[in-house]
Design a protein around this motif. Structure first.
Motif, mmCIF file in Angstrom:
data_model
loop_
_atom_site.group_PDB
_atom_site.id
_atom_site.type_symbol
_atom_site.label_atom_id
_atom_site.label_comp_id
_atom_site.label_asym_id
_atom_site.label_seq_id
_atom_site.Cartn_x
_atom_site.Cartn_y
_atom_site.Cartn_z
ATOM 1 N N VAL A 114 -25.312 -41.437 -59.541
ATOM 2 C CA VAL A 114 -25.173 -39.938 -59.658
ATOM 3 C C VAL A 114 -25.744 -38.979 -59.946
ATOM 4 O O VAL A 114 -25.078 -39.151 -61.540
ATOM 5 C CB VAL A 114 -23.731 -38.924 -58.536
ATOM 6 N N PHE A 115 -26.843 -37.893 -59.843
ATOM 7 C CA PHE A 115 -27.359 -37.652 -61.089
ATOM 8 C C PHE A 115 -26.650 -36.124 -61.250
ATOM 9 O O PHE A 115 -26.366 -35.482 -60.175
ATOM 10 C CB PHE A 115 -28.718 -37.712 -60.802
ATOM 11 N N GLN A 116 -27.763 -35.883 -61.983
ATOM 12 C CA GLN A 116 -27.832 -33.641 -61.839
ATOM 13 C C GLN A 116 -28.023 -32.897 -60.574
ATOM 14 O O GLN A 116 -29.230 -33.736 -60.522
ATOM 15 C CB GLN A 116 -28.217 -33.739 -63.574
ATOM 16 N N ASP A 117 -27.712 -31.921 -60.638
ATOM 17 C CA ASP A 117 -28.431 -30.760 -58.997
ATOM 18 C C ASP A 117 -28.637 -31.936 -58.289
ATOM 19 O O ASP A 117 -29.435 -32.376 -57.706
ATOM 20 C CB ASP A 117 -29.780 -30.292 -59.751
ATOM 21 N N PRO A 118 -27.307 -32.229 -57.360
ATOM 22 C CA PRO A 118 -26.932 -32.980 -56.311
ATOM 23 C C PRO A 118 -27.573 -32.266 -55.191
ATOM 24 O O PRO A 118 -28.657 -33.322 -54.199
ATOM 25 C CB PRO A 118 -25.302 -32.497 -55.999
ATOM 26 N N ALA A 119 -27.927 -31.445 -54.901
ATOM 27 C CA ALA A 119 -29.240 -30.646 -54.351
ATOM 28 C C ALA A 119 -30.340 -31.637 -54.310
ATOM 29 O O ALA A 119 -30.718 -31.938 -52.924
ATOM 30 C CB ALA A 119 -29.155 -29.380 -54.115
ATOM 31 N N SER A 120 -31.550 -32.015 -55.420
ATOM 32 C CA SER A 120 -32.696 -32.438 -54.868
ATOM 33 C C SER A 120 -32.599 -33.556 -54.790
ATOM 34 O O SER A 120 -33.581 -34.464 -54.665
ATOM 35 C CB SER A 120 -32.449 -32.400 -56.491
ATOM 36 N N TYR A 121 -31.047 -34.794 -54.383
ATOM 37 C CA TYR A 121 -30.954 -35.790 -54.154
ATOM 38 C C TYR A 121 -30.615 -36.041 -52.331
ATOM 39 O O TYR A 121 -30.739 -36.652 -51.877
ATOM 40 C CB TYR A 121 -30.045 -37.084 -54.753
ATOM 41 N N LEU A 122 -31.181 -34.769 -51.778
ATOM 42 C CA LEU A 122 -29.993 -35.136 -50.180
ATOM 43 C C LEU A 122 -31.871 -33.942 -50.031
ATOM 44 O O LEU A 122 -32.296 -32.805 -50.515
ATOM 45 C CB LEU A 122 -29.213 -33.603 -50.350
ATOM 46 N N ASN A 123 -31.471 -33.749 -48.971
ATOM 47 C CA ASN A 123 -33.004 -33.371 -47.156
ATOM 48 C C ASN A 123 -32.783 -32.373 -47.443
ATOM 49 O O ASN A 123 -31.212 -32.298 -46.187
ATOM 50 C CB ASN A 123 -33.330 -34.491 -46.887
ATOM 51 N N PRO A 124 -33.370 -31.393 -47.367
ATOM 52 C CA PRO A 124 -32.372 -30.199 -46.938
ATOM 53 C C PRO A 124 -32.658 -30.091 -45.631
ATOM 54 O O PRO A 124 -32.084 -28.643 -45.195
ATOM 55 C CB PRO A 124 -33.695 -29.359 -48.025
ATOM 56 N N SER A 125 -33.422 -30.772 -45.273
ATOM 57 C CA SER A 125 -33.366 -30.295 -43.275
ATOM 58 C C SER A 125 -33.438 -31.068 -42.934
ATOM 59 O O SER A 125 -32.482 -31.078 -41.635
ATOM 60 C CB SER A 125 -35.031 -30.479 -42.642
ATOM 61 N N ILE A 126 -31.774 -32.094 -43.226
ATOM 62 C CA ILE A 126 -30.939 -32.763 -42.576
ATOM 63 C C ILE A 126 -29.617 -32.791 -42.728
ATOM 64 O O ILE A 126 -29.696 -32.315 -44.199
ATOM 65 C CB ILE A 126 -30.990 -34.316 -42.245
ATOM 66 N N ARG A 127 -28.779 -31.724 -42.402
ATOM 67 C CA ARG A 127 -27.304 -31.933 -42.333
ATOM 68 C C ARG A 127 -26.870 -33.051 -42.598
ATOM 69 O O ARG A 127 -27.424 -34.589 -42.959
ATOM 70 C CB ARG A 127 -26.820 -31.802 -40.737
ATOM 71 N N ALA A 167 -20.135 -32.292 -42.156
ATOM 72 C CA ALA A 167 -20.730 -32.822 -41.788
ATOM 73 C C ALA A 167 -21.438 -32.155 -41.716
ATOM 74 O O ALA A 167 -23.000 -32.643 -41.285
ATOM 75 C CB ALA A 167 -19.949 -34.208 -41.587
ATOM 76 N N ALA A 168 -21.681 -31.223 -40.720
ATOM 77 C CA ALA A 168 -22.074 -30.415 -39.838
ATOM 78 C C ALA A 168 -23.437 -29.186 -40.378
ATOM 79 O O ALA A 168 -24.251 -29.046 -40.004
ATOM 80 C CB ALA A 168 -21.047 -29.498 -38.235
ATOM 81 N N GLN A 169 -23.017 -29.237 -41.743
ATOM 82 C CA GLN A 169 -24.027 -28.306 -42.596
ATOM 83 C C GLN A 169 -24.946 -28.748 -43.246
ATOM 84 O O GLN A 169 -25.020 -30.073 -43.079
ATOM 85 C CB GLN A 169 -23.267 -28.197 -43.390
ATOM 86 N N GLN A 180 -21.858 -32.401 -55.125
ATOM 87 C CA GLN A 180 -21.844 -33.155 -56.267
ATOM 88 C C GLN A 180 -20.964 -34.695 -55.120
ATOM 89 O O GLN A 180 -21.068 -35.618 -54.742
ATOM 90 C CB GLN A 180 -21.121 -32.658 -57.034
ATOM 91 N N ARG A 181 -19.307 -33.678 -54.418
ATOM 92 C CA ARG A 181 -18.499 -34.784 -53.158
ATOM 93 C C ARG A 181 -19.388 -35.068 -52.530
ATOM 94 O O ARG A 181 -19.326 -36.568 -51.967
ATOM 95 C CB ARG A 181 -17.260 -34.096 -52.746
ATOM 96 N N VAL A 182 -20.836 -34.772 -51.462
ATOM 97 C CA VAL A 182 -21.080 -35.624 -50.924
ATOM 98 C C VAL A 182 -22.464 -36.783 -51.686
ATOM 99 O O VAL A 182 -22.452 -37.798 -50.837
ATOM 100 C CB VAL A 182 -22.020 -34.240 -49.998
ATOM 101 N N LEU A 183 -22.469 -35.797 -51.912
ATOM 102 C CA LEU A 183 -23.656 -37.179 -52.712
ATOM 103 C C LEU A 183 -22.346 -38.594 -53.593
ATOM 104 O O LEU A 183 -22.885 -39.225 -54.015
ATOM 105 C CB LEU A 183 -24.121 -36.599 -54.742
ATOM 106 N N LEU A 184 -21.209 -37.911 -54.190
ATOM 107 C CA LEU A 184 -20.269 -39.260 -54.320
ATOM 108 C C LEU A 184 -20.498 -39.823 -53.134
ATOM 109 O O LEU A 184 -19.798 -41.612 -53.064
ATOM 110 C CB LEU A 184 -19.118 -38.756 -54.684
ATOM 111 N N ALA A 185 -19.830 -39.539 -51.893
ATOM 112 C CA ALA A 185 -19.755 -40.452 -50.854
ATOM 113 C C ALA A 185 -20.889 -40.905 -50.011
ATOM 114 O O ALA A 185 -20.709 -41.922 -49.958
ATOM 115 C CB ALA A 185 -19.443 -39.631 -49.640
ATOM 116 N N ILE A 186 -22.081 -40.796 -50.709
ATOM 117 C CA ILE A 186 -23.387 -41.176 -50.458
ATOM 118 C C ILE A 186 -23.251 -42.489 -51.215
ATOM 119 O O ILE A 186 -23.740 -43.786 -50.728
ATOM 120 C CB ILE A 186 -24.745 -41.013 -50.768
ATOM 121 N N ALA A 187 -23.282 -42.709 -52.583
ATOM 122 C CA ALA A 187 -23.521 -43.731 -53.853
ATOM 123 C C ALA A 187 -22.023 -44.652 -53.587
ATOM 124 O O ALA A 187 -22.403 -45.759 -54.011
ATOM 125 C CB ALA A 187 -22.949 -42.639 -55.046
ATOM 126 N N LEU A 188 -20.826 -44.468 -52.488
ATOM 127 C CA LEU A 188 -19.700 -45.167 -52.738
ATOM 128 C C LEU A 188 -19.597 -45.553 -51.276
ATOM 129 O O LEU A 188 -19.041 -46.012 -51.083
ATOM 130 C CB LEU A 188 -18.426 -44.227 -53.577
#
Length: 299
Positions: A114-127, A167-169, A180-188
């Motif tokens: 997981v990295f700094q600025d988690p928003a940049s690692y998530l697709n903004p157009s997908i829940r 999950a729906a957001q 950051q928690r979402v990114l941790l969930a993806i990483a784990l």
């Protein structure tokens, strides 16, 4: 952003794997990384080890080479950077010899990050739930329905209230700590053995930063996860790490158990980091008795 260090006394009932001299899970030795087509070396003979279930901290200022050293473990050096020498081993695997196909079997599945600025690692157009579902489907081969159940459970496990709603957001609807928690969930999701947290709390406010650090400590205790925590902030690293590596100008200038680095720093740069953080109460980590006052002789 600096963090207030809180008292988390540790009770040692038996020697750690490092103290027993067990083989490390992760070992980096003599690592060298160059940029600009090999004309400029920025990682100069770096070495560090992490044992199973251990948290190590790698601390240093921006440009010290800590991120490039850890990205070498993932096989994802940025364009223009290349490893020119050094050993990279994980669970007896020579990472430096892996093909890209073999890397895909390790990266994300056994070593994640997981990295700094988690928003940049998530697709903004997908829940966010769909993004996590995809990881469960690809990595674990789950059906669409089972992947959603696993995703909601993962979000709940990481402390997100009302995980079905989360999950729906979309990413832009969540706070930095939630992202950051979402990114941790993806990483784990694939239950990796090693998690690299590279400046994962830097952009968070102090309260959320402490919550994420506590979460990492809980995950380590409950799953045996090995954590490599990378930060420019010694106060952050000292809260959860068993062993600290201090980097400067592409080299490890000091490495010791956390207590010893805090109490008896040998390198001038480490002492300067401690001096800079004196106001945040690093000495409170171990109560009123300063580490290294002679009470740990023979440690």
């Amino acid at each position: 952003m600096s963090s207030t260090v809180v008292d988390r006394p540790a009770v040692r009932l038996q020697p750690t794997p490092r103290e027993r001299g067990d083989a490390p899970l992760v070992r980096v030795a003599g690592l060298r990384v160059a940029v600009d087509g090999g004309r400029r070396e920025v990682v100069r003979g770096v070495g560090f080890e992490a044992h199973r279930g251990e948290t190590i901290g790698i601390v240093g200022e921006s440009g010290s080479g800590k991120t490039l050293a850890c990205r070498s473990l993932l096989g994802i050096l940025p364009h223009g950077a290349a490893r020119t020498a050094g050993e990279l081993t994980f669970a007896g695997i020579d990472l430096a010899a892996l093909s890209e196909r073999q890397w895909r079997e390790v990266r994300g599945a056994r070593i994640s990050a997981v990295f700094q600025d988690p928003a940049s690692y998530l697709n903004p157009s997908i829940r966010v739930g769909r993004q996590l579902d995809e990881v469960h489907r690809v990595r674990l081969g789950l059906s669409r329905r089972d992947a959603r159940v696993a995703s909601v459970a993962a979000l709940a496990r990481l402390g997100l209230v009302d995980p079905e709603r989360v999950a729906a957001q979309y990413p832009f609807e969540l706070s930095g700590g939630m992202l950051q928690r979402v990114l941790l969930a993806i990483a784990l999701a694939a239950e990796p053995e090693v998690l690299i947290a590279d400046e994962a709390t830097t952009a968070l406010d102090v309260t959320v930063q402490a919550e994420v650090l506590d979460l990492l400590a809980e995950l380590r205790a409950s799953t045996g996860l090995t954590v490599i925590l990378v930060s420019h902030d010694l106060a952050v690293v000292s809260q959860v790490s068993d062993h600290v590596y201090v980097m400067r100008d592409g080299r490890v200038v000091e490495e010791e158990p956390t207590r010893r680095v805090l109490g008896r720093p040998e390198h001038a740069y480490t002492r300067s980091l401690l001096d800079a953080h004196a106001r945040y109460g690093i000495d409170r980590l171990y109560g009123t008795r300063p580490p290294g006052d002679g009470s740990e002789a023979g440690a």
